[in-house]
Design a protein around this motif. Sequence first.
Motif, PDB file in Angstrom:
ATOM      1  N   THR A 285       0.774  -1.158   0.063  1.00 51.27           N
ATOM      2  CA  THR A 285      -0.150  -0.131  -0.046  1.00 51.27           C
ATOM      3  C   THR A 285       1.003   1.137  -0.079  1.00 51.27           C
ATOM      4  OG1 THR A 285      -1.507  -1.143   1.539  1.00 51.27           O
ATOM      5  CG2 THR A 285      -1.746   1.151   1.056  1.00 51.27           C
ATOM      6  N   GLN A 286       1.933   1.198   0.776  1.00 46.49           N
ATOM      7  CA  GLN A 286       2.828   2.503   0.780  1.00 46.49           C
ATOM      8  C   GLN A 286       3.228   2.807  -0.429  1.00 46.49           C
ATOM      9  OE1 GLN A 286       6.391   1.657   3.442  1.00 46.49           O
ATOM     10  NE2 GLN A 286       7.419   3.076   2.247  1.00 46.49           N
ATOM     11  N   MET A 287       3.959   1.713  -1.087  1.00 47.51           N
ATOM     12  CA  MET A 287       4.766   1.963  -2.502  1.00 47.51           C
ATOM     13  C   MET A 287       3.648   2.347  -3.422  1.00 47.51           C
ATOM     14  SD  MET A 287       7.524   2.162  -1.549  1.00 47.51           S
ATOM     15  CE  MET A 287       8.318   2.469  -3.227  1.00 47.51           C
ATOM     16  N   GLU A 288       2.370   1.901  -3.536  1.00 52.73           N
ATOM     17  CA  GLU A 288       1.333   2.528  -4.225  1.00 52.73           C
ATOM     18  C   GLU A 288       0.857   4.013  -4.338  1.00 52.73           C
ATOM     19  OE1 GLU A 288       1.181   0.098  -6.660  1.00 52.73           O
ATOM     20  OE2 GLU A 288      -0.724  -0.457  -6.810  1.00 52.73           O
ATOM     21  N   GLU A 289       1.040   4.045  -2.962  1.00 52.92           N
ATOM     22  CA  GLU A 289       0.495   5.315  -2.507  1.00 52.92           C
ATOM     23  C   GLU A 289       1.526   6.527  -2.926  1.00 52.92           C
ATOM     24  OE1 GLU A 289      -2.565   6.853  -1.443  1.00 52.92           O
ATOM     25  OE2 GLU A 289      -3.158   4.874  -2.015  1.00 52.92           O
TER      26      GLU A 289
END
Length: 333
Positions: A285-289
């Motif tokens: 999620t962190q890297m997508e965001e």
Amino acid sequence: PVLRVALMGLGSYANRVAEAMQSCKRAKITGVISGTPSKITDWQKKYNIPAKNCYNYENFDAIKDNPDIDAVYIITPNSLHHPQCLRVAAAGKHVICEKPMAINAKQGKEMVEACEKAGVKLLIGYRMHFEANTLEVVRLRKAGEFGKIKFFQGLSGFKIGDPTQWRLNRELAGGGAMMDIGIYAINGSRYMIGEEPIWVTAQETKTDPVKFKVGVDETITFQLGFPSGATASCLSTYAVSYLDKFFLVGEGGFAEMQPSTGYGPIKSWTHKGRLDLPHVTHQTTQMEEMAAIILDGKQPIIPVDGKEGWKDMVIIDAIFAAVKSGKKVEIKY
Ligand code: NAD
């Protein structure tokens, strides 16, 4: 478009991030920076990375001429973040930097300024800022569900093993438990309460001065005061296992999370009952965001920019000053 990322420092957390990134749609590993040739070969095979996108710590400034890399994710020991960030910024690439962003506020400020000057983004690896349970508690607090916030408790710790690791070396770690795990309680108190602390008191205890040398904190308890009158009471330690709890309470109700910042699943509940939102690998999620922040200019609900990281460094400096003086220290940003 997809955010093309080079990972710097191929240690245990970089391996976790890389695995998690395999499920990302908008972030992709296209390069690596490592001092160990055998790791580079392994990663090349595993993640299909061409030789021209592989660098070491001597030659990575040449990344500026590499059109296949948009950002460098720094995942090295804490005291290396500052010099490495300045070099990545000078190479014109966006910087994603692990927490703690540096080992003091002065370094953090220089990193923010260097990235501004270079026209690149600086994001700190605060994975909890994108985690569903965390965001739900913040949403409920903003919606007034807990009434006027009065108190936060943040308990962050684990029992550290191998005494020879860099985490127990002041030169590389910049401190001890506070830099590594205590920062979660600091950061959590800010996003849970929704204010910036203005004073701190702190106490240190050390039960093993052989393992925890001068400048390497084993256990620190600290208290933070906020402009509204809310307070926080926190514990940072390398001396106990399974310590990972947040508790937020206001005039009208409470939220509790335990575990609150571990790799998950995060468990959460309020005075009205359980939340327990579904688990997604945090680093995915962190890297997508982060891709959306860098590529689309998306504004995250809880900031993850360099200034956010710098505020935590200002607070850590103040905690260390409070431990040393035994007095209440005003926090100035
Ligand atoms: P690690 O020891 O497993 O990996 C560190 C890597 O840096 C190793 O590959 C090592 O070879 C390399 N390195 C480069 N120069 C070095 C030097 N001069 N001395 C020692 N090692 C050097 O550590 P880690 O657990 O991967 O932690 C790395 C960073 O990531 C730290 O800043 C840590 O705080 C952060 N981290 C963040 C999270 C999170 O949840 N956000 C979790 C773990 C670690």
